[in-house]
Design an enzyme around this catalytic site. Structure first.
Site, PDB file in Angstrom:
ATOM      1  N   SER A 193       0.859  -1.182   0.000  1.00 39.66           N
ATOM      2  CA  SER A 193       0.000   0.000   0.000  1.00 39.66           C
ATOM      3  C   SER A 193       0.897   1.234   0.000  1.00 39.66           C
ATOM      4  O   SER A 193       1.925   1.271  -0.691  1.00 39.66           O
ATOM      5  CB  SER A 193      -0.915  -0.040   1.223  1.00 39.66           C
ATOM      6  OG  SER A 193      -1.754   1.085   1.232  1.00 39.66           O
ATOM      7  N   TYR A 208      -4.137   8.589  -6.557  1.00 43.30           N
ATOM      8  CA  TYR A 208      -3.209   7.685  -5.879  1.00 43.30           C
ATOM      9  C   TYR A 208      -3.638   7.463  -4.423  1.00 43.30           C
ATOM     10  O   TYR A 208      -3.697   6.321  -3.951  1.00 43.30           O
ATOM     11  CB  TYR A 208      -1.791   8.254  -5.940  1.00 43.30           C
ATOM     12  CG  TYR A 208      -0.723   7.327  -5.390  1.00 43.30           C
ATOM     13  CD1 TYR A 208      -0.305   6.208  -6.112  1.00 43.30           C
ATOM     14  CD2 TYR A 208      -0.137   7.546  -4.140  1.00 43.30           C
ATOM     15  CE1 TYR A 208       0.665   5.351  -5.619  1.00 43.30           C
ATOM     16  CE2 TYR A 208       0.838   6.695  -3.635  1.00 43.30           C
ATOM     17  CZ  TYR A 208       1.235   5.605  -4.381  1.00 43.30           C
ATOM     18  OH  TYR A 208       2.201   4.754  -3.885  1.00 43.30           O
ATOM     19  N   LYS A 212      -4.832   3.865  -2.788  1.00 43.83           N
ATOM     20  CA  LYS A 212      -4.096   3.199  -1.707  1.00 43.83           C
ATOM     21  C   LYS A 212      -4.950   3.061  -0.439  1.00 43.83           C
ATOM     22  O   LYS A 212      -4.788   2.103   0.332  1.00 43.83           O
ATOM     23  CB  LYS A 212      -2.787   3.942  -1.418  1.00 43.83           C
ATOM     24  CG  LYS A 212      -1.753   3.816  -2.549  1.00 43.83           C
ATOM     25  CD  LYS A 212      -1.329   2.364  -2.797  1.00 43.83           C
ATOM     26  CE  LYS A 212      -0.196   2.235  -3.794  1.00 43.83           C
ATOM     27  NZ  LYS A 212       0.239   0.860  -4.025  1.00 43.83           N
ATOM     28  N   SER A 243      12.880   5.070  -6.055  1.00 38.99           N
ATOM     29  CA  SER A 243      12.511   4.090  -7.089  1.00 38.99           C
ATOM     30  C   SER A 243      12.163   4.847  -8.357  1.00 38.99           C
ATOM     31  O   SER A 243      12.146   6.085  -8.373  1.00 38.99           O
ATOM     32  CB  SER A 243      11.304   3.254  -6.644  1.00 38.99           C
ATOM     33  OG  SER A 243      10.120   4.036  -6.684  1.00 38.99           O
TER      34      SER A 243
HETATM   35  N1  LIG Z   1       8.839   4.225  -3.689  1.00 39.36           N
HETATM   36  C1  LIG Z   1       8.058   4.785  -2.794  1.00 39.36           C
HETATM   37  O1  LIG Z   1       8.414   5.806  -2.189  1.00 39.36           O
HETATM   38  C2  LIG Z   1       6.715   4.158  -2.472  1.00 39.36           C
HETATM   39  C3  LIG Z   1       6.005   4.676  -1.395  1.00 39.36           C
HETATM   40  C4  LIG Z   1       4.783   4.124  -1.070  1.00 39.36           C
HETATM   41  C5  LIG Z   1       4.283   3.053  -1.775  1.00 39.36           C
HETATM   42  N2  LIG Z   1       4.996   2.570  -2.845  1.00 39.36           N
HETATM   43  C6  LIG Z   1       4.403   1.438  -3.563  1.00 39.36           C
HETATM   44  O2  LIG Z   1       5.380   0.447  -3.764  1.00 39.36           O
HETATM   45  C7  LIG Z   1       5.037  -0.343  -4.906  1.00 39.36           C
HETATM   46  C8  LIG Z   1       6.271  -0.489  -5.786  1.00 39.36           C
HETATM   47  O3  LIG Z   1       6.608   0.800  -6.293  1.00 39.36           O
HETATM   48  P1  LIG Z   1       8.124   1.269  -6.497  1.00 39.36           P
HETATM   49  O4  LIG Z   1       8.351   2.425  -5.633  1.00 39.36           O
HETATM   50  O5  LIG Z   1       9.027   0.120  -6.411  1.00 39.36           O
HETATM   51  O6  LIG Z   1       8.033   1.872  -7.983  1.00 39.36           O
HETATM   52  P2  LIG Z   1       8.410   1.242  -9.375  1.00 39.36           P
HETATM   53  O7  LIG Z   1       9.853   0.941  -9.439  1.00 39.36           O
HETATM   54  O8  LIG Z   1       7.827   2.186 -10.364  1.00 39.36           O
HETATM   55  O9  LIG Z   1       7.631  -0.150  -9.393  1.00 39.36           O
HETATM   56  C9  LIG Z   1       6.315  -0.304  -9.820  1.00 39.36           C
HETATM   57  C10 LIG Z   1       6.210  -1.658 -10.478  1.00 39.36           C
HETATM   58  O10 LIG Z   1       4.851  -1.909 -10.841  1.00 39.36           O
HETATM   59  C11 LIG Z   1       4.859  -2.591 -12.068  1.00 39.36           C
HETATM   60  N3  LIG Z   1       3.605  -2.358 -12.779  1.00 39.36           N
HETATM   61  C12 LIG Z   1       3.024  -1.180 -13.097  1.00 39.36           C
HETATM   62  N4  LIG Z   1       1.916  -1.386 -13.826  1.00 39.36           N
HETATM   63  C13 LIG Z   1       1.791  -2.737 -13.952  1.00 39.36           C
HETATM   64  C14 LIG Z   1       0.861  -3.581 -14.620  1.00 39.36           C
HETATM   65  N5  LIG Z   1      -0.198  -3.083 -15.289  1.00 39.36           N
HETATM   66  N6  LIG Z   1       1.050  -4.917 -14.556  1.00 39.36           N
HETATM   67  C15 LIG Z   1       2.105  -5.447 -13.893  1.00 39.36           C
HETATM   68  N7  LIG Z   1       3.012  -4.695 -13.239  1.00 39.36           N
HETATM   69  C16 LIG Z   1       2.861  -3.352 -13.289  1.00 39.36           C
HETATM   70  C17 LIG Z   1       6.022  -2.008 -12.846  1.00 39.36           C
HETATM   71  O11 LIG Z   1       6.522  -2.944 -13.791  1.00 39.36           O
HETATM   72  P3  LIG Z   1       6.210  -2.791 -15.363  1.00 39.36           P
HETATM   73  O12 LIG Z   1       6.223  -1.337 -15.687  1.00 39.36           O
HETATM   74  O13 LIG Z   1       7.324  -3.548 -16.013  1.00 39.36           O
HETATM   75  O14 LIG Z   1       4.889  -3.436 -15.578  1.00 39.36           O
HETATM   76  C18 LIG Z   1       7.050  -1.761 -11.739  1.00 39.36           C
HETATM   77  O15 LIG Z   1       7.964  -2.825 -11.619  1.00 39.36           O
HETATM   78  C19 LIG Z   1       3.870   0.379  -5.580  1.00 39.36           C
HETATM   79  O16 LIG Z   1       2.661  -0.265  -5.244  1.00 39.36           O
HETATM   80  C20 LIG Z   1       3.910   1.766  -4.956  1.00 39.36           C
HETATM   81  O17 LIG Z   1       2.664   2.411  -4.964  1.00 39.36           O
HETATM   82  C21 LIG Z   1       6.195   3.090  -3.197  1.00 39.36           C
END
Ligand SMILES: NC(=O)c1ccc[n+]([C@@H]2O[C@H](COP(=O)([O-])OP(=O)(O)OC[C@H]3O[C@@H](n4cnc5c(N)ncnc54)[C@H](OP(=O)(O)O)[C@@H]3O)[C@@H](O)[C@H]2O)c1
Length: 313
Positions: A193, A208, A212, A243
């Site tokens: 989340s 967003y 979430k 990320s």
């Molecule tokens: N980084 C932060 O600060 C942060 C904070 C709070 C929550 N989050 C959450 O953490 C999770 C991972 O995010 P991240 O920060 O690691 O960012 P990220 O590197 O952009 O990762 C997001 C991933 O989701 C995949 N994705 C997107 N659309 C998709 C689809 N239709 N089908 C399958 N896969 C899909 C992408 O792969 P493809 O594009 O190859 O499909 C990518 O690997 C997310 O749920 C995000 O909301 C992150």
């Protein structure tokens, strides 16, 4: 070995996991963590094959012994999948079923940010007029707004549903309870989340935040719905981690922000972003025997950011 030694508490040897979004960011760290610490198989799902393959390459580069033995090189297995398509999830399920009898841990982690819907004060400190607020928010096409829900909420829900039989199969492999011996962890779904799902005060970042918040409720509803089937459901709510998604306005070029002093206390009380070790430790704990009593929980990992979020903007 004492049952209280770290080696036992975080023992995930033989674990079979599926991770969506395993080709980048937090999902890649989760995959590398599980594979590095003895998981038998880690299936990583996402749309970009090259990104998934890069996760595999990074594991092989940091675990040269796997190259020598050959047998262990395919611990991380990429499966191109779009979580917004039932057909694609079904194909992923079929591909994974052909390679394992069960899944112990499903990390539902894919997500997107969506339209940047923040409205900021004017340079002189005055607020935009209500007409300007309406014009800006109305300018975001409804399909862009809905797309965020398709990936973050609907996609998460269907991913969880898709893998229920393999999770159930993991439970059927557990040994029968023995008096005074801690039972092994039940199969588990963990959904990523965000602290955005709790905050009501990030101005105008609606899609967003709402998606979430839905994910938080999904964790609760799913965990309750699956109690009769012994499948645990938990969530992780990260604050700011470097990320693909979070890079840009939050981070200077080439700086992942993990050292103290990278951010003001008004934005993150611990003055740094989350690092790979922070998410790795959390995943190892929740996946292993010492996390086996966690169910229906959402674990916030944010350096205290949630408590000050409204003052960050
Ligand atoms: N980084 C932060 O600060 C942060 C904070 C709070 C929550 N989050 C959450 O953490 C999770 C991972 O995010 P991240 O920060 O690691 O960012 P990220 O590197 O952009 O990762 C997001 C991933 O989701 C995949 N994705 C997107 N659309 C998709 C689809 N239709 N089908 C399958 N896969 C899909 C992408 O792969 P493809 O594009 O190859 O499909 C990518 O690997 C997310 O749920 C995000 O909301 C992150």
């Amino acid at each position: 070995m004492s049952h209280l030694q770290a080696e036992n508490l975080y023992n995930i040897r033989g674990l079979v996991a599926v991770i969506t979004g395993g080709g980048s960011g937090l999902g890649r760290t989760m995959a590398l963590t599980l594979a590095t610490n003895g998981a038998a198989k880690v299936f990583i799902l996402g749309r970009r094959e090259d990104a998934l393959n890069e996760t595999v390459a990074q594991f092989q580069a940091t675990n040269p012994s796997t190259k020598d033995t050959g047998a262990e090189t395919n611990i991380i297995i990429p499966i191109v999948t779009d979580v917004t398509s039932q057909a694609s999830l079904e194909a992923a399920y079929a591909a994974i079923s052909a390679q394992t009898t069960h899944v112990d841990l499903l990390l539902v982690n894919s997500g997107i940010l969506g339209p940047p819907a923040k409205i900021v004060d004017n340079p002189d400190g005055s607020k935009p007029s209500i007409a300007e607020v309406k014009d800006y928010l109305w300018s975001i096409p409804m399909e862009d707004f809905t797309r965020v829900f398709e990936v973050n909420t609907t996609g998460a829900y269907y991913t969880a549903i898709a893998f229920l039989p393999l999770l159930d199969a993991a439970n059927k492999r557990r040994v029968a309870p023995q008096k005074n011996v801690l039972s092994s962890p039940l199969a588990q779904i963990v959904i990523t989340s965000s602290i955005a799902g709790y905050s009501r005060r990030v101005p105008f970042d609606f899609a967003y935040n709402l998606s979430k918040a839905s994910v938080n409720h999904l964790v609760k509803v799913l965990s309750t719905s699956l109690t009769d089937y012994n499948i645990r459901v938990n969530g992780i709510a990260p604050g700011l981690y470097y990320s693909e998604m979070s890079a840009g306005p939050n981070f200077e070029e080439g700086n992942t922000g993990v050292s103290d002093g990278s951010f003001p206390t008004s934005m993150i009380p611990m003055t740094r972003a989350g690092g790979e070790e922070d998410i790795a430790g959390l995943v190892l704990w929740i996946a292993g025997p010492s996390g086996g009593y966690i169910n229906g929980n959402i674990l916030v990992t944010d350096g205290g950011r949630l408590s000050v979020l409204q003052s960050s903007y």
